[in-house]
Design a protein around this motif. Sequence first.
Motif, mmCIF file in Angstrom:
data_model
loop_
_atom_site.group_PDB
_atom_site.id
_atom_site.type_symbol
_atom_site.label_atom_id
_atom_site.label_comp_id
_atom_site.label_asym_id
_atom_site.label_seq_id
_atom_site.Cartn_x
_atom_site.Cartn_y
_atom_site.Cartn_z
ATOM 1 N N ALA A 115 38.120 30.461 32.996
ATOM 2 C CA ALA A 115 38.913 30.618 33.855
ATOM 3 C C ALA A 115 40.318 30.401 33.888
ATOM 4 C CB ALA A 115 37.998 30.398 35.340
ATOM 5 N N SER A 116 41.198 31.366 34.394
ATOM 6 C CA SER A 116 42.952 31.583 34.363
ATOM 7 C C SER A 116 42.978 30.966 36.058
ATOM 8 C CB SER A 116 43.371 32.598 34.349
ATOM 9 O OG SER A 116 42.454 33.883 35.031
ATOM 10 N N GLU A 117 43.936 30.351 36.066
ATOM 11 C CA GLU A 117 44.786 31.039 37.799
ATOM 12 C C GLU A 117 44.743 31.832 38.440
ATOM 13 O OE1 GLU A 117 45.339 27.641 39.599
ATOM 14 O OE2 GLU A 117 44.847 26.605 37.298
ATOM 15 N N VAL A 118 44.253 32.101 39.783
ATOM 16 C CA VAL A 118 44.591 33.207 40.309
ATOM 17 C C VAL A 118 46.237 33.814 40.654
ATOM 18 C CG1 VAL A 118 43.854 34.531 42.795
ATOM 19 C CG2 VAL A 118 42.232 32.968 41.500
ATOM 20 N N THR A 119 45.850 35.040 40.407
ATOM 21 C CA THR A 119 47.648 35.372 40.649
ATOM 22 C C THR A 119 48.007 36.863 41.455
ATOM 23 O OG1 THR A 119 47.712 37.340 38.550
ATOM 24 C CG2 THR A 119 48.129 34.556 38.323
ATOM 25 N N PRO A 120 48.581 36.621 42.404
ATOM 26 C CA PRO A 120 49.145 37.727 43.320
ATOM 27 C C PRO A 120 49.006 39.203 42.354
ATOM 28 C CG PRO A 120 50.074 35.954 44.270
ATOM 29 C CD PRO A 120 50.103 35.015 42.416
ATOM 30 N N HIS A 121 48.011 39.516 42.965
ATOM 31 C CA HIS A 121 48.196 41.852 42.503
ATOM 32 C C HIS A 121 48.836 42.411 43.417
ATOM 33 C CE1 HIS A 121 47.392 44.630 39.296
ATOM 34 N NE2 HIS A 121 46.606 45.137 40.819
ATOM 35 N N GLY A 122 49.788 42.814 43.995
ATOM 36 C CA GLY A 122 50.367 43.804 44.810
ATOM 37 C C GLY A 122 50.378 42.629 46.126
ATOM 38 N N ALA A 123 50.321 43.398 47.491
ATOM 39 C CA ALA A 123 50.731 42.766 48.555
ATOM 40 C C ALA A 123 49.401 42.033 49.099
ATOM 41 C CB ALA A 123 51.023 44.084 49.267
ATOM 42 N N GLU A 140 28.637 33.590 27.832
ATOM 43 C CA GLU A 140 28.711 35.008 26.471
ATOM 44 C C GLU A 140 29.029 35.285 26.297
ATOM 45 O OE1 GLU A 140 25.296 35.366 29.473
ATOM 46 O OE2 GLU A 140 27.333 35.188 29.982
ATOM 47 N N GLY A 141 30.772 34.786 26.550
ATOM 48 C CA GLY A 141 31.564 35.559 25.941
ATOM 49 C C GLY A 141 32.337 36.640 26.607
ATOM 50 N N LEU A 142 31.614 37.105 27.475
ATOM 51 C CA LEU A 142 32.524 38.484 28.110
ATOM 52 C C LEU A 142 33.823 38.022 28.487
ATOM 53 C CD1 LEU A 142 31.678 41.423 28.491
ATOM 54 C CD2 LEU A 142 31.168 40.781 30.823
ATOM 55 N N GLN A 143 34.813 38.351 28.400
ATOM 56 C CA GLN A 143 35.692 38.045 28.906
ATOM 57 C C GLN A 143 36.014 39.437 30.071
ATOM 58 O OE1 GLN A 143 39.717 38.066 26.896
ATOM 59 N NE2 GLN A 143 40.886 37.331 28.840
ATOM 60 N N LEU A 144 36.466 38.872 31.598
ATOM 61 C CA LEU A 144 36.825 39.966 31.712
ATOM 62 C C LEU A 144 37.861 40.087 33.319
ATOM 63 C CD1 LEU A 144 32.922 39.673 34.179
ATOM 64 C CD2 LEU A 144 33.709 41.365 32.278
ATOM 65 N N GLN A 145 37.943 40.799 33.365
ATOM 66 C CA GLN A 145 39.291 40.060 34.354
ATOM 67 C C GLN A 145 38.763 41.087 36.104
ATOM 68 O OE1 GLN A 145 42.976 43.269 34.450
ATOM 69 N NE2 GLN A 145 43.702 41.094 34.883
ATOM 70 N N LEU A 146 38.852 39.878 36.435
ATOM 71 C CA LEU A 146 38.713 40.598 38.309
ATOM 72 C C LEU A 146 39.309 40.322 39.462
ATOM 73 C CD1 LEU A 146 35.919 37.309 38.581
ATOM 74 C CD2 LEU A 146 35.474 39.135 37.684
ATOM 75 N N GLU A 147 38.797 41.570 40.031
ATOM 76 C CA GLU A 147 40.251 41.974 41.151
ATOM 77 C C GLU A 147 39.455 41.656 42.223
ATOM 78 O OE1 GLU A 147 42.654 45.004 42.447
ATOM 79 O OE2 GLU A 147 43.261 44.881 40.466
ATOM 80 N N LEU A 148 40.809 41.391 43.651
ATOM 81 C CA LEU A 148 39.502 39.707 45.043
ATOM 82 C C LEU A 148 40.770 40.865 45.662
ATOM 83 C CD1 LEU A 148 39.933 37.430 42.522
ATOM 84 C CD2 LEU A 148 38.150 36.471 44.951
ATOM 85 N N ASP A 149 39.880 41.655 46.176
ATOM 86 C CA ASP A 149 40.689 42.374 46.964
ATOM 87 C C ASP A 149 39.631 42.107 48.882
ATOM 88 O OD1 ASP A 149 38.844 44.399 47.602
ATOM 89 O OD2 ASP A 149 40.937 45.632 46.289
ATOM 90 N N ALA A 150 40.344 43.099 50.105
ATOM 91 C CA ALA A 150 39.858 43.353 50.831
ATOM 92 C C ALA A 150 38.333 44.209 50.907
ATOM 93 C CB ALA A 150 40.001 43.683 52.631
#
Length: 107
Positions: free
Chosen positions: A8-16, A27-37
């Motif tokens: 898991a990578s560090e969490v980085t800001p994305h937008g405001a 299983e080796g599945l690489q996912l880019q997670l986006e967390l917002d409201a």
Amino acid sequence: MRFGLRDASEVTPHGASAARATVVTLEGLQLQLELDAAGVSAADLSSAIPTPAADTSDGVFRYDCVNSLLLNLSRAFTNSFNSSLADGLAAIVAEQKQAESVRGAER
């Protein structure tokens, strides 16, 4: 190692008001997670995401938390989660039995 993940990578800001992180499932599945409201969504970086059909206005399927997303996308995460839960419950039962035997011996 993060629980139930290979990496898991560090969490980085994305937008405001959002953040992103990359995870690799057991299983080796690489996912880019986006967390917002609105919740947590995933973009697949390695192969097709086995997500249910999106029924949202923007076509993105969102989960209420990262655990929910991983429980739906990663069988190995689900197995690891269930095993951890079962181990925790077994420890509680053993602790209760020990406490009962101590109480019984005190009588």
